[in-house]
Structure formats: structure tokens, C-alpha cells
Design a protein around this motif. Structure first.
Motif, PDB file in Angstrom:
ATOM      1  N   LEU A  21     -26.749 -14.279   9.373  1.00 28.61           N
ATOM      2  CA  LEU A  21     -27.671 -13.877  10.439  1.00 28.61           C
ATOM      3  C   LEU A  21     -27.606 -14.844  11.619  1.00 28.61           C
ATOM      4  CD1 LEU A  21     -30.743 -12.817   8.273  1.00 28.61           C
ATOM      5  CD2 LEU A  21     -29.206 -11.305   9.537  1.00 28.61           C
ATOM      6  N   LYS A  22     -27.516 -16.139  11.315  1.00 26.59           N
ATOM      7  CA  LYS A  22     -27.416 -17.136  12.387  1.00 26.59           C
ATOM      8  C   LYS A  22     -26.130 -16.962  13.184  1.00 26.59           C
ATOM      9  CE  LYS A  22     -30.328 -20.736  10.348  1.00 26.59           C
ATOM     10  NZ  LYS A  22     -30.353 -22.097   9.756  1.00 26.59           N
ATOM     11  N   ARG A  23     -25.092 -16.483  12.511  1.00 25.12           N
ATOM     12  CA  ARG A  23     -23.818 -16.239  13.177  1.00 25.12           C
ATOM     13  C   ARG A  23     -23.819 -14.921  13.958  1.00 25.12           C
ATOM     14  NH1 ARG A  23     -19.160 -18.773  11.136  1.00 25.12           N
ATOM     15  NH2 ARG A  23     -19.585 -20.382   9.580  1.00 25.12           N
ATOM     16  N   GLY A  24     -24.879 -14.127  13.774  1.00 21.53           N
ATOM     17  CA  GLY A  24     -24.944 -12.830  14.442  1.00 21.53           C
ATOM     18  C   GLY A  24     -24.189 -11.728  13.726  1.00 21.53           C
ATOM     19  N   GLU A  25     -23.866 -11.953  12.423  1.00 20.72           N
ATOM     20  CA  GLU A  25     -23.081 -10.965  11.667  1.00 20.72           C
ATOM     21  C   GLU A  25     -24.008  -9.893  11.092  1.00 20.72           C
ATOM     22  OE1 GLU A  25     -20.127 -12.556   8.998  1.00 20.72           O
ATOM     23  OE2 GLU A  25     -19.836 -14.325  10.253  1.00 20.72           O
ATOM     24  N   ILE A  26     -24.656  -9.155  11.994  1.00 20.13           N
ATOM     25  CA  ILE A  26     -25.599  -8.136  11.541  1.00 20.13           C
ATOM     26  C   ILE A  26     -24.984  -6.747  11.520  1.00 20.13           C
ATOM     27  CG2 ILE A  26     -27.611  -9.447  12.270  1.00 20.13           C
ATOM     28  CD1 ILE A  26     -27.774  -7.634  14.740  1.00 20.13           C
ATOM     29  N   SER A  27     -23.784  -6.595  12.053  1.00 19.98           N
ATOM     30  CA  SER A  27     -23.088  -5.312  11.975  1.00 19.98           C
ATOM     31  C   SER A  27     -21.888  -5.472  11.056  1.00 19.98           C
ATOM     32  CB  SER A  27     -22.629  -4.859  13.363  1.00 19.98           C
ATOM     33  OG  SER A  27     -21.496  -5.598  13.770  1.00 19.98           O
ATOM     34  N   THR A  29     -18.677  -5.019  12.211  1.00 13.01           N
ATOM     35  CA  THR A  29     -17.509  -4.946  13.085  1.00 13.01           C
ATOM     36  C   THR A  29     -16.867  -6.298  13.379  1.00 13.01           C
ATOM     37  OG1 THR A  29     -18.979  -5.002  15.019  1.00 13.01           O
ATOM     38  CG2 THR A  29     -18.291  -2.829  14.210  1.00 13.01           C
ATOM     39  N   PHE A  30     -17.525  -7.406  13.003  1.00 11.31           N
ATOM     40  CA  PHE A  30     -16.938  -8.711  13.290  1.00 11.31           C
ATOM     41  C   PHE A  30     -17.560  -9.740  12.362  1.00 11.31           C
ATOM     42  CE2 PHE A  30     -20.771  -8.483  15.795  1.00 11.31           C
ATOM     43  CZ  PHE A  30     -21.320  -9.754  15.696  1.00 11.31           C
ATOM     44  N   GLY A  31     -16.988 -10.943  12.393  1.00  8.68           N
ATOM     45  CA  GLY A  31     -17.512 -12.032  11.581  1.00  8.68           C
ATOM     46  C   GLY A  31     -16.608 -12.345  10.407  1.00  8.68           C
ATOM     47  N   LYS A  32     -16.926 -13.429   9.710  1.00  9.12           N
ATOM     48  CA  LYS A  32     -16.048 -13.912   8.643  1.00  9.12           C
ATOM     49  C   LYS A  32     -16.374 -13.346   7.267  1.00  9.12           C
ATOM     50  CE  LYS A  32     -18.352 -18.033   6.837  1.00  9.12           C
ATOM     51  NZ  LYS A  32     -18.110 -19.415   6.376  1.00  9.12           N
ATOM     52  N   TYR A  33     -17.639 -12.941   7.052  1.00  6.43           N
ATOM     53  CA  TYR A  33     -18.052 -12.661   5.675  1.00  6.43           C
ATOM     54  C   TYR A  33     -17.491 -11.368   5.107  1.00  6.43           C
ATOM     55  CZ  TYR A  33     -21.155 -16.678   5.385  1.00  6.43           C
ATOM     56  OH  TYR A  33     -21.653 -17.957   5.330  1.00  6.43           O
ATOM     57  N   ILE A  34     -17.304 -10.342   5.932  1.00  8.78           N
ATOM     58  CA  ILE A  34     -16.753  -9.096   5.398  1.00  8.78           C
ATOM     59  C   ILE A  34     -15.339  -9.325   4.883  1.00  8.78           C
ATOM     60  CG2 ILE A  34     -15.973  -6.771   6.003  1.00  8.78           C
ATOM     61  CD1 ILE A  34     -18.411  -6.605   7.867  1.00  8.78           C
ATOM     62  N   GLU A  35     -14.501  -9.962   5.695  1.00 12.40           N
ATOM     63  CA  GLU A  35     -13.128 -10.229   5.261  1.00 12.40           C
ATOM     64  C   GLU A  35     -13.102 -11.141   4.036  1.00 12.40           C
ATOM     65  OE1 GLU A  35      -8.837 -11.797   7.072  1.00 12.40           O
ATOM     66  OE2 GLU A  35     -10.665 -11.866   8.307  1.00 12.40           O
ATOM     67  N   GLU A  36     -13.965 -12.149   4.018  1.00  8.72           N
ATOM     68  CA  GLU A  36     -14.002 -13.058   2.866  1.00  8.72           C
ATOM     69  C   GLU A  36     -14.395 -12.321   1.597  1.00  8.72           C
ATOM     70  OE1 GLU A  36     -16.189 -17.216   1.385  1.00  8.72           O
ATOM     71  OE2 GLU A  36     -16.477 -16.492   3.444  1.00  8.72           O
ATOM     72  N   PHE A  37     -15.412 -11.482   1.685  1.00 11.74           N
ATOM     73  CA  PHE A  37     -15.843 -10.716   0.516  1.00 11.74           C
ATOM     74  C   PHE A  37     -14.752  -9.754   0.060  1.00 11.74           C
ATOM     75  CE2 PHE A  37     -18.875  -7.254  -1.167  1.00 11.74           C
ATOM     76  CZ  PHE A  37     -18.853  -7.786  -2.461  1.00 11.74           C
ATOM     77  N   GLU A  38     -14.146  -9.048   1.012  1.00 13.07           N
ATOM     78  CA  GLU A  38     -13.066  -8.115   0.665  1.00 13.07           C
ATOM     79  C   GLU A  38     -11.926  -8.838  -0.039  1.00 13.07           C
ATOM     80  OE1 GLU A  38     -13.435  -4.711   4.175  1.00 13.07           O
ATOM     81  OE2 GLU A  38     -12.222  -6.514   4.538  1.00 13.07           O
ATOM     82  N   ASN A  39     -11.519  -9.970   0.500  1.00  8.62           N
ATOM     83  CA  ASN A  39     -10.395 -10.701  -0.079  1.00  8.62           C
ATOM     84  C   ASN A  39     -10.722 -11.241  -1.467  1.00  8.62           C
ATOM     85  OD1 ASN A  39      -8.861 -10.230   2.207  1.00  8.62           O
ATOM     86  ND2 ASN A  39      -9.282 -12.218   3.135  1.00  8.62           N
ATOM     87  N   LYS A  40     -11.922 -11.784  -1.618  1.00 11.22           N
ATOM     88  CA  LYS A  40     -12.303 -12.350  -2.922  1.00 11.22           C
ATOM     89  C   LYS A  40     -12.416 -11.272  -3.983  1.00 11.22           C
ATOM     90  CE  LYS A  40     -14.667 -16.668  -1.781  1.00 11.22           C
ATOM     91  NZ  LYS A  40     -15.895 -17.473  -1.901  1.00 11.22           N
ATOM     92  N   PHE A  41     -13.053 -10.152  -3.622  1.00  8.84           N
ATOM     93  CA  PHE A  41     -13.247  -9.125  -4.640  1.00  8.84           C
ATOM     94  C   PHE A  41     -11.931  -8.426  -4.979  1.00  8.84           C
ATOM     95  CE2 PHE A  41     -14.423  -5.065  -6.469  1.00  8.84           C
ATOM     96  CZ  PHE A  41     -15.357  -5.466  -7.411  1.00  8.84           C
ATOM     97  N   ALA A  42     -11.098  -8.172  -3.973  1.00  8.67           N
ATOM     98  CA  ALA A  42      -9.804  -7.542  -4.239  1.00  8.67           C
ATOM     99  C   ALA A  42      -8.959  -8.430  -5.144  1.00  8.67           C
ATOM    100  CB  ALA A  42      -9.079  -7.254  -2.931  1.00  8.67           C
ATOM    101  N   ALA A  43      -8.894  -9.713  -4.841  1.00  9.38           N
ATOM    102  CA  ALA A  43      -8.112 -10.632  -5.667  1.00  9.38           C
ATOM    103  C   ALA A  43      -8.662 -10.700  -7.082  1.00  9.38           C
ATOM    104  CB  ALA A  43      -8.106 -12.026  -5.032  1.00  9.38           C
ATOM    105  N   TYR A  44      -9.984 -10.737  -7.198  1.00 12.14           N
ATOM    106  CA  TYR A  44     -10.607 -10.763  -8.527  1.00 12.14           C
ATOM    107  C   TYR A  44     -10.217  -9.526  -9.336  1.00 12.14           C
ATOM    108  CZ  TYR A  44     -14.170 -10.613 -12.145  1.00 12.14           C
ATOM    109  OH  TYR A  44     -14.815 -10.541 -13.357  1.00 12.14           O
ATOM    110  N   SER A  45     -10.093  -8.381  -8.659  1.00 11.53           N
ATOM    111  CA  SER A  45      -9.776  -7.118  -9.326  1.00 11.53           C
ATOM    112  C   SER A  45      -8.276  -6.889  -9.478  1.00 11.53           C
ATOM    113  CB  SER A  45     -10.402  -5.946  -8.549  1.00 11.53           C
ATOM    114  OG  SER A  45     -11.806  -6.094  -8.479  1.00 11.53           O
ATOM    115  N   GLY A  46      -7.471  -7.860  -9.092  1.00 10.72           N
ATOM    116  CA  GLY A  46      -6.026  -7.733  -9.249  1.00 10.72           C
ATOM    117  C   GLY A  46      -5.370  -6.884  -8.192  1.00 10.72           C
TER     118      GLY A  46
END
Length: 367
Positions: A21-27, A29-46
């Protein structure tokens, strides 16, 4: 009251959401957390790629859209599943063909699949029900033989294993849910995993309104199925404890198994030798031959302060599905699961003493 489920999270997730929220990642369309979550979960799932979306339901809808089925095409679907699985087919003008359950794991019966395939059949969506995987190596042989696309519905099975391999990494795509009661949660939310770059790119286009170049030029009728940045931040925090949660789920199941193994009137959940069951929910089925009424049994448990849920109504009994032209399918085993199945409180925060209490009430009612 002991509820069916309560989510588990702590200050770690809260701090990550605040940071987003402090970073303004409320949508979405941008920010670091969506890509980080996608990458971590995809890798975890093989898998190589993850595409975060608003729910497991929209993940299924997008996955079916991405394979390009046409009106009247048929997709084989596990008969015993949440309605979301069929909605992904229905909203793409496809016909859901239910595959009946097998009696031990309650997943779709692989021996029935080839009998249901015809020239209209384009894909199959196997559901890893309640956390027990479908035997995917066997299913993939059938799919390859008949040139069928496979979309795994792994909404309830994060981290489950089939022959030592994570579910979600077998099919062309897999759909996960992060609803509040799933193995890990983002409140609402979902993800599609795949090892196919072309599919991943198509899914990202479909997720984001089909924006092209120039920006407001749209070649495909897409969706707004974007996960928000702060939901993804919560998911990043949940990934830190996913194995702990699964270990607790399996410990909970072991407690129930030990307490209930002698109750002849119920069938306990299975774990095949080739599988790792993550026990999203601990389900039991009343055996018909003992004559107990499932709904009455649930009411009696509720009087003792124990909340429960029924198993899913099978796809063969869903009015909007069987009213479709060309719908076909009878599912006697899934019908039995619907009439006699229920799942017990399955929160990871349950204590051993609470499981003993629940089990003692069950024994009192059924023995």
C-alpha cells in the motif's frame, strides 16, 4: 462453535500488505509483488510461468478461453467438484461432460474417460479433489492418445504430489484458488500455471482487457481479471509458510485417522501409495448400508458445536448444465458422495484435543 475453517496468517502478511500500500500497489497493473508472487508460486508448483488473477473461477474461465474452444465443443470434467470448474466451460459456450468419481479417492474415474470421448471432445479438466491428486501420469497418457488438452483444477491441492511431482505441472495449464479457505490464501484470488510461454502470454493479454498497441487497440475480447498488488503481497507472505501449513494439514488428518479408524459406518479419505494428499478439507462419507441420514448427522454435530459442510453437488445434477443441448452423463458414485459425504473442521489452528472431541462426538452418534 468449531468452524469448518479459519485462515492462518500473521504479522508477516500484514506488514507486506502495508508495504504494498505504501508503494501504491493498489491495482494489478504495476509494482513488484504480483510478479514476485507469480514467480514464487509457479516455481513452487514446478512451472515456468504463473499468471495471477482474481479467483480460481476466473482462472478456469481464462484457461478454457485460451485453448480456443468453439460453441458446442465438449470438455470432460470431474463430476464431483465445485461448480466453478463447470462455469469455466459454460461461459466459453462449451458443453461440460461429467466423468463419474471412483470410490476410493473420490476423484474422476480414469477407466471411464475413453468411453466419453467423441469427435467433439477437446479437453479434460481433472480436479484434485479435497487435496488428493488425480493419477496424472495415467491421465496424460489418455490425453496424449486422443490429442486432448489438459487443464488441471488444482484449487484445493497446492503442493500435492503425484509420483513425486507437484500437481499443476502435468497439464497444459493448471488453475489454483487462493480463496480464504484454501491451502494458502490472498482472500480472493487465483493463478494459472503453465510451462508454455505462448499460453502464458495469451493469458496475460486476456487478463488485462486485451490491451494492444496502440494501448486502446483490442484484437481479442478479453477480461479484467487482474489481482491487486496488495493481494499478491499477502500471497508472498503466505508462500513463506506453505510447507508448514501442509504439514499441519497432514498432521490434522493423521489425528482424525487415528481417532476414527474403527468407525465402520464411515469411509475415511484415502492416500494412495503414489500420492501425497494435502487434505485441503478432511472429508468423510457415511456408508449407505448403515442407514444413517447425512443431513441429520450434520445437524446433530452442529448441536454439539461442530460445523460441517456437505460434499459438492455433482455436475450431472446441476440444472443449468443438464438443460444444455447435447448434455450427457450419469454419475452414480458422485451422486452417492453428494448424498452421504461431508467434511469436518479442518483449520490448521485446531488442537489435538479439539480433534479428539469432534471424533468422540462422531463415535457417540454412529457407534
Amino acid at each position: 462453535m468449531i468452524p469448518v475453517f479459519e485462515p492462518e496468517y500473521d504479522e508477516n502478511e500484514i506488514n507486506l500488505v502495508v508495504d504494498a500500500l505504501k508503494r501504491g500497489e493498489i491495482s494489478g497493473t504495476f509494482g513488484k509483488y504480483i510478479e514476485e508472487f507469480e514467480n514464487k508460486f509457479a516455481a513452487y508448483s514446478g512451472c515456468k510461468y504463473g499468471v495471477a488473477v482474481t479467483s480460481g473461477t476466473t482462472a478456469l474461465q481464462m484457461a478454457v478461453d485460451a485453448i480456443g474452444i468453439k460453441s458446442g465443443d465438449e470438455i470432460l470434467v470431474s463430476a464431483s467438484t465445485n461448480i466453478a470448474t463447470a462455469l469455466g466451460v459454460y461461459h466459453n459456450q462449451g458443453i461440460t461432460v461429467p466423468v463419474d468419481s471412483e470410490a476410493e479417492t473420490w476423484n474422476l474415474d480414469l477407466s471411464l474417460i475413453e468411453k466419453l470421448i467423441n469427435p467433439k471432445t477437446k479437453a479434460i479438466i481433472p480436479v484434485h479433489l479435497f487435496g488428493h491428486p488425480v493419477h496424472m501420469n495415467e491421465l496424460m497418457k489418455i490425453a496424449k492418445k486422443h490429442n486432448l488438452i489438459v487443464i488441471e483444477d488444482a484449487a484445493e491441492a497446492h503442493g500435492a504430489l503425484c509420483d513425486g511431482q507437484k500437481v499443476g505441472s502435468f497439464g497444459d495449464m493448471a488453475c489454483f484458488s487462493f480463496y480464504a479457505n484454501k491451502i494458502i490464501t490472498t482472500g480472493e484470488g487465483g493463478m494459472i500455471t503453465t510451462n508454455n510461454l505462448e499460453l502464458a502470454e495469451k493469458l496475460r493479454l486476456l487478463r488485462n482487457l486485451g490491451f494492444g498497441k496502440p494501448r486502446f487497440f483490442h484484437k481479442v475480447p478479453a477480461y479484467n481479471f487482474r489481482m491487486t498488488g496488495y493481494q499478491a503481497a499477502f500471497g508472498v507472505g503466505q508462500m513463506d509458510k506453505i510447507e508448514k501449513i501442509i504439514d499441519k494439514k497432514r498432521e490434522l488428518a493423521a489425528w482424525y485417522n487415528a481417532e476414527l479408524k474403527g468407525v465402520k459406518a464411515i469411509q475415511l479419505p484415502a492416500e494412495k501409495e503414489w500420492a501425497k494428499n494435502v487434505y485441503w478439507m478432511y472429508g468423510i462419507k457415511l456408508k449407505k448400508e448403515f442407514g444413517f441420514d447425512r443431513d441429520r448427522f450434520m445437524q446433530d454435530l452442529l448441536k454439539e458445536g461442530i460445523d460441517t459442510r456437505t460434499f459438492f453437488c455433482p455436475m450431472s445434477q446441476q440444472p443449468f448444465l443438464y438443460e444444455q443441448k447435447d448434455f450427457r452423463g450419469t454419475t452414480p458414485v458422485a451422486d452417492d458422495l453428494w448424498e452421504n459425504g461431508l467434511y469436518l473442521p479442518s483449520s490448521t489452528i485446531l488442537t489435538h484435543e479439539q480433534v479428539k472431541f469432534i471424533s468422540q462426538v462422531i463415535i457417540k452418534l454412529l457407534v
